[in-house]
Design a protein around this motif. Structure first.
Motif, PDB file in Angstrom:
ATOM      1  N   CYS A 167       0.851  -1.198   0.000  1.00 36.18           N
ATOM      2  CA  CYS A 167       0.000   0.000   0.000  1.00 36.18           C
ATOM      3  C   CYS A 167       0.880   1.239   0.000  1.00 36.18           C
ATOM      4  CB  CYS A 167      -0.915   0.035   1.224  1.00 36.18           C
ATOM      5  SG  CYS A 167      -2.031  -1.376   1.360  1.00 36.18           S
ATOM      6  N   THR A 168       0.666   2.137  -0.933  1.00 31.20           N
ATOM      7  CA  THR A 168       1.387   3.409  -0.964  1.00 31.20           C
ATOM      8  C   THR A 168       0.369   4.539  -0.977  1.00 31.20           C
ATOM      9  OG1 THR A 168       1.495   3.242  -3.389  1.00 31.20           O
ATOM     10  CG2 THR A 168       3.418   2.505  -2.161  1.00 31.20           C
ATOM     11  N   PHE A 169       0.659   5.590  -0.229  1.00 32.70           N
ATOM     12  CA  PHE A 169      -0.306   6.690  -0.162  1.00 32.70           C
ATOM     13  C   PHE A 169       0.324   7.931   0.439  1.00 32.70           C
ATOM     14  CE2 PHE A 169      -0.467   4.397   3.797  1.00 32.70           C
ATOM     15  CZ  PHE A 169      -0.711   5.333   4.796  1.00 32.70           C
ATOM     16  N   ASN A 170      -0.282   9.082   0.140  1.00 29.81           N
ATOM     17  CA  ASN A 170       0.074  10.330   0.790  1.00 29.81           C
ATOM     18  C   ASN A 170      -0.603  10.369   2.154  1.00 29.81           C
ATOM     19  OD1 ASN A 170       1.481  11.275  -1.499  1.00 29.81           O
ATOM     20  ND2 ASN A 170      -0.437  11.929  -2.432  1.00 29.81           N
ATOM     21  N   PRO A 171       0.061  10.906   3.167  1.00 24.94           N
ATOM     22  CA  PRO A 171      -0.554  10.937   4.495  1.00 24.94           C
ATOM     23  C   PRO A 171      -1.785  11.812   4.518  1.00 24.94           C
ATOM     24  CG  PRO A 171       1.409  12.290   4.454  1.00 24.94           C
ATOM     25  CD  PRO A 171       1.363  11.568   3.140  1.00 24.94           C
ATOM     26  N   TRP A 172      -2.787  11.391   5.240  1.00 24.26           N
ATOM     27  CA  TRP A 172      -4.009  12.181   5.334  1.00 24.26           C
ATOM     28  C   TRP A 172      -4.432  12.233   6.783  1.00 24.26           C
ATOM     29  CZ3 TRP A 172      -4.210  14.606   1.032  1.00 24.26           C
ATOM     30  CH2 TRP A 172      -5.277  15.481   0.785  1.00 24.26           C
ATOM     31  N   SER A 173      -5.681  12.277   7.048  1.00 26.19           N
ATOM     32  CA  SER A 173      -6.151  12.401   8.419  1.00 26.19           C
ATOM     33  C   SER A 173      -5.671  11.227   9.268  1.00 26.19           C
ATOM     34  CB  SER A 173      -7.688  12.452   8.437  1.00 26.19           C
ATOM     35  OG  SER A 173      -8.164  12.364   9.756  1.00 26.19           O
ATOM     36  N   GLU A 174      -5.204  11.548  10.460  1.00 25.43           N
ATOM     37  CA  GLU A 174      -4.723  10.502  11.361  1.00 25.43           C
ATOM     38  C   GLU A 174      -5.847   9.600  11.861  1.00 25.43           C
ATOM     39  OE1 GLU A 174      -4.764  13.643  15.116  1.00 25.43           O
ATOM     40  OE2 GLU A 174      -2.897  12.795  14.394  1.00 25.43           O
ATOM     41  N   THR A 175      -7.100   9.962  11.561  1.00 20.24           N
ATOM     42  CA  THR A 175      -8.225   9.114  11.945  1.00 20.24           C
ATOM     43  C   THR A 175      -8.480   7.998  10.939  1.00 20.24           C
ATOM     44  OG1 THR A 175      -9.823  10.554  10.793  1.00 20.24           O
ATOM     45  CG2 THR A 175      -9.350  11.046  13.116  1.00 20.24           C
ATOM     46  N   HIS A 176      -7.734   7.967   9.838  1.00 22.25           N
ATOM     47  CA  HIS A 176      -7.915   6.928   8.820  1.00 22.25           C
ATOM     48  C   HIS A 176      -7.614   5.555   9.418  1.00 22.25           C
ATOM     49  CE1 HIS A 176      -7.683   4.826   4.969  1.00 22.25           C
ATOM     50  NE2 HIS A 176      -8.118   5.928   4.373  1.00 22.25           N
ATOM     51  N   TRP A 177      -8.345   4.537   8.985  1.00 26.29           N
ATOM     52  CA  TRP A 177      -8.165   3.188   9.527  1.00 26.29           C
ATOM     53  C   TRP A 177      -6.755   2.639   9.276  1.00 26.29           C
ATOM     54  CZ3 TRP A 177      -6.845  -0.740   6.250  1.00 26.29           C
ATOM     55  CH2 TRP A 177      -7.123  -0.581   4.883  1.00 26.29           C
ATOM     56  N   LEU A 178      -6.069   3.133   8.247  1.00 22.93           N
ATOM     57  CA  LEU A 178      -4.701   2.690   7.995  1.00 22.93           C
ATOM     58  C   LEU A 178      -3.780   2.981   9.188  1.00 22.93           C
ATOM     59  CD1 LEU A 178      -4.244   3.839   4.309  1.00 22.93           C
ATOM     60  CD2 LEU A 178      -3.964   1.497   5.113  1.00 22.93           C
ATOM     61  N   ASN A 179      -3.994   4.134   9.812  1.00 22.22           N
ATOM     62  CA  ASN A 179      -3.184   4.505  10.966  1.00 22.22           C
ATOM     63  C   ASN A 179      -3.436   3.531  12.123  1.00 22.22           C
ATOM     64  OD1 ASN A 179      -1.444   5.949  12.609  1.00 22.22           O
ATOM     65  ND2 ASN A 179      -2.978   7.462  13.183  1.00 22.22           N
ATOM     66  N   ASP A 180      -4.698   3.275  12.411  1.00 23.90           N
ATOM     67  CA  ASP A 180      -5.038   2.363  13.514  1.00 23.90           C
ATOM     68  C   ASP A 180      -4.511   0.960  13.262  1.00 23.90           C
ATOM     69  OD1 ASP A 180      -6.377   4.285  14.991  1.00 23.90           O
ATOM     70  OD2 ASP A 180      -8.288   3.923  13.985  1.00 23.90           O
ATOM     71  N   ARG A 181      -4.628   0.491  12.043  1.00 28.78           N
ATOM     72  CA  ARG A 181      -4.296  -0.901  11.752  1.00 28.78           C
ATOM     73  C   ARG A 181      -2.802  -1.166  11.609  1.00 28.78           C
ATOM     74  NH1 ARG A 181      -7.413  -4.865   7.499  1.00 28.78           N
ATOM     75  NH2 ARG A 181      -5.854  -6.534   7.397  1.00 28.78           N
ATOM     76  N   PHE A 182      -2.070  -0.240  10.995  1.00 27.67           N
ATOM     77  CA  PHE A 182      -0.687  -0.541  10.654  1.00 27.67           C
ATOM     78  C   PHE A 182       0.365   0.327  11.350  1.00 27.67           C
ATOM     79  CE2 PHE A 182      -3.020  -1.959   6.759  1.00 27.67           C
ATOM     80  CZ  PHE A 182      -2.715  -3.316   6.865  1.00 27.67           C
ATOM     81  N   PHE A 183       0.004   1.529  11.797  1.00 24.41           N
ATOM     82  CA  PHE A 183       1.023   2.444  12.308  1.00 24.41           C
ATOM     83  C   PHE A 183       0.999   2.628  13.818  1.00 24.41           C
ATOM     84  CE2 PHE A 183       0.870   3.440   7.856  1.00 24.41           C
ATOM     85  CZ  PHE A 183       2.171   3.789   7.528  1.00 24.41           C
ATOM     86  N   LYS A 184      -0.177   2.650  14.413  1.00 22.26           N
ATOM     87  CA  LYS A 184      -0.267   2.907  15.851  1.00 22.26           C
ATOM     88  C   LYS A 184       0.463   1.828  16.641  1.00 22.26           C
ATOM     89  CE  LYS A 184      -4.186   5.962  16.487  1.00 22.26           C
ATOM     90  NZ  LYS A 184      -5.528   6.143  17.076  1.00 22.26           N
ATOM     91  N   GLY A 185       1.173   2.291  17.676  1.00 22.87           N
ATOM     92  CA  GLY A 185       1.941   1.369  18.489  1.00 22.87           C
ATOM     93  C   GLY A 185       3.349   1.160  17.991  1.00 22.87           C
ATOM     94  N   GLY A 186       3.647   1.715  16.817  1.00 27.00           N
ATOM     95  CA  GLY A 186       4.988   1.591  16.276  1.00 27.00           C
ATOM     96  C   GLY A 186       5.897   2.711  16.746  1.00 27.00           C
ATOM     97  N   ALA A 187       7.150   2.609  16.409  1.00 26.89           N
ATOM     98  CA  ALA A 187       8.131   3.615  16.821  1.00 26.89           C
ATOM     99  C   ALA A 187       7.948   4.903  16.021  1.00 26.89           C
ATOM    100  CB  ALA A 187       9.544   3.077  16.609  1.00 26.89           C
ATOM    101  N   GLU A 188       8.192   6.036  16.662  1.00 28.31           N
ATOM    102  CA  GLU A 188       8.136   7.340  15.985  1.00 28.31           C
ATOM    103  C   GLU A 188       9.545   7.922  15.966  1.00 28.31           C
ATOM    104  OE1 GLU A 188       5.614   8.717  14.491  1.00 28.31           O
ATOM    105  OE2 GLU A 188       4.125   7.206  15.056  1.00 28.31           O
ATOM    106  N   ASP A 189      10.185   7.908  14.825  1.00 30.13           N
ATOM    107  CA  ASP A 189      11.563   8.375  14.710  1.00 30.13           C
ATOM    108  C   ASP A 189      11.607   9.624  13.837  1.00 30.13           C
ATOM    109  OD1 ASP A 189      14.248   8.755  14.599  1.00 30.13           O
ATOM    110  OD2 ASP A 189      14.755   6.774  13.822  1.00 30.13           O
ATOM    111  N   ARG A 190      11.234  10.769  14.448  1.00 32.41           N
ATOM    112  CA  ARG A 190      11.196  12.016  13.687  1.00 32.41           C
ATOM    113  C   ARG A 190      12.595  12.429  13.221  1.00 32.41           C
ATOM    114  NH1 ARG A 190       7.701  16.074  12.730  1.00 32.41           N
ATOM    115  NH2 ARG A 190       8.560  18.152  12.391  1.00 32.41           N
ATOM    116  N   ASN A 191      13.605  12.130  14.009  1.00 34.73           N
ATOM    117  CA  ASN A 191      14.958  12.512  13.635  1.00 34.73           C
ATOM    118  C   ASN A 191      15.384  11.836  12.335  1.00 34.73           C
ATOM    119  OD1 ASN A 191      17.639  13.753  14.273  1.00 34.73           O
ATOM    120  ND2 ASN A 191      18.260  11.605  14.323  1.00 34.73           N
ATOM    121  N   SER A 192      14.990  10.577  12.166  1.00 33.49           N
ATOM    122  CA  SER A 192      15.330   9.857  10.949  1.00 33.49           C
ATOM    123  C   SER A 192      14.616  10.449   9.736  1.00 33.49           C
ATOM    124  CB  SER A 192      14.958   8.376  11.087  1.00 33.49           C
ATOM    125  OG  SER A 192      15.327   7.659   9.934  1.00 33.49           O
TER     126      SER A 192
END
Length: 439
Positions: A167-192
């Motif tokens: 799946c490839t996409f431009n980021p959109w609203s953080e309420t999208h189900w993609l965020n809940d299913r695949f990204f939440k709970g993962g590491a946040e590495d803003r420096n990288s």
């Protein structure tokens, strides 16, 4: 079949930063990224390269609307063939839209979620349907649509193959189900993200979730980079999304009582409860012409948005033909009064009931207040309206950061048309100055 070939340095064509993406073989490979992050470019290269490398592999390419493939995924995959200097190995057709690897008969098949029967009936004659690519995945608002395709990639495959959804996409609203299913709970590495242009949030046996941005694309020239530098200075909020690749900001949303739902327009009309409301906002070079159609139940305070049109470069003749094609030529349409000359021309040339909107002091706020009083249901096909209503927020004071009593002047083409369309109903509702509220 004898076909000539030549050596291509894959490292030079693909570039850096995407090694983890390139080598991952788990079930879900999810990449959100800002503009110019080469996520789609790299994905297209991966599929062409690996289909030629792995015998019996086949690919299903999916977008929300089938007609959008031609100018995006189909073109991207053809470009990948040219970059890899393998175009002569492939036969590409648009009717049907597919790509065939000539030496073996392996295929790339294109489908749209707007034709569910074709999605669920995909089969291949040679090998196995083992891969799927969802491009512009943020447009897929219903997780069940994704699950149906996910389930179609099933069954045993030979040891040299593996099943995978990309799946490839431009980021959109953080309420999208993609965020809940695949990204939440993962590491946040803003420096990288700032230093390398790529951050990996999850890397498990089943899920690779990552964010990329323009800094991961070494093929951008100085003019390209200046676009992002200017954006960072002049519009930092936009830069966070389109530049850094972070989720869009949804705070200060103007409309919140809405949901995406399938419904039968004809059945609703038969009930006799609804007013058909049509609105038109003009655009041309920089802004699109926006047309919106909805059914309004005044008594039960419900609106059903069922049709839209969103296109740049439309002349008056084009707009009339579009509205005629949709079957609304004889219907009442309220259009932006700033284009009075265009409205009068259309009235004489096919749209006899088109009228100008009535703009006055605080008319935007009054229209917003009226629409806020309704629960709104939106057909999934109205993807541009969904994008706008998600991102239409209250403006803020640049110095203090406090919310202002006016919305941003962005994501508002279809929403302006929507306001025009209910203008007569809002006038009957006797909206008074000072009654509006910020949500």
């Amino acid at each position: 079949m004898k076909i000539s070939s030549e050596i291509v340095d894959l490292n030079k064509v693909v570039g850096k930063r995407y090694a983890t993406f390139w080598n991952y073989k788990g079930r879900y490979r999810i990449v959100k990224g800002g503009r110019g992050s080469k996520k789609s470019y790299t994905t297209a290269l991966w599929f062409i390269s690996n289909m030629m490398k792995l015998k019996d592999s086949n690919l299903l390419v999916v977008r929300k609307v089938f007609d959008t493939h031609r100018g995006s995924t189909f073109a991207q995959l053809k470009t990948a063939m040219k970059r890899l200097k393998v175009s002569h190995f492939w036969k590409c057709t648009t009717s049907p839209m597919e790509m065939t690897y000539l030496p073996t008969g392996q295929k790339i098949i294109f489908r749209g979620l707007d034709d569910p029967l074709k999605i669920t009936s995909v089969t291949v004659e040679v090998g196995y349907l083992c891969w799927a690519w969802f491009e512009e995945m943020y447009q897929v608002e219903n997780e069940d649509d994704f699950n149906k395709v996910d389930m179609s990639i099933r069954g045993a495959v030979p040891e040299h193959l593996f099943k995978q959804i990309t799946c490839t996409f431009n980021p959109w609203s953080e309420t999208h189900w993609l965020n809940d299913r695949f990204f939440k709970g993962g590491a946040e590495d803003r420096n990288s993200l700032i230093t390398k242009g790529l951050a990996i949030h999850k890397n498990t046996n089943d899920v690779l979730a990552m964010t990329t941005n323009f800094r991961a694309n070494e093929f951008l020239d100085e003019a390209d980079l200046n676009v992002f530098r200017t954006m960072e200075l002049e519009n930092p909020k936009r830069f966070e999304v389109e530049g850094n690749g972070n989720w869009g900001i949804c705070e200060g949303t103007v409309f919140y009582r809405w949901e995406i739902r399938e419904f039968d327009v004809n059945e609703l009309i038969k009930s006799g409860r609804f007013e058909t409301c049509l609105g038109l906002d003009f655009g041309f070079t920089n802004d699109p012409t926006a047309f919106i159609a909805s059914l309004v139940d005044v008594e039960n305070k419900e609106i059903y948005v069922f049709d839209e049109h969103y296109e740049k470069g439309m002349f008056n003749e084009d707009i009339v033909k579009m509205i005629e094609y949709k079957g609304f030529a004889k219907s009442k349409i309220t259009a932006d009064s700033a284009e009075e000359k265009s409205i009068k021309w259309m009235k004489r040339n096919g749209l006899p009931r088109i009228r100008s909107s009535v703009k006055g002091p605080d008319s935007i706020i009054y229209g917003i207040q009226y629409l806020q009083g309704y629960k709104v249901y939106i057909l999934p096909k109205c993807k541009n309206f969904i994008v706008e209503i998600k991102n239409y927020i209250w403006d803020t004071d640049k110095k203090t950061g406090k919310a202002l009593n006016k919305p941003i002047d962005d994501y508002n083409h279809l929403l302006d048309a929507w306001r025009y369309s209910v203008e007569e109903l809002a006038t009957k509702g006797k909206i008074k100055a000072g009654q509006y509220r910020m949500i």
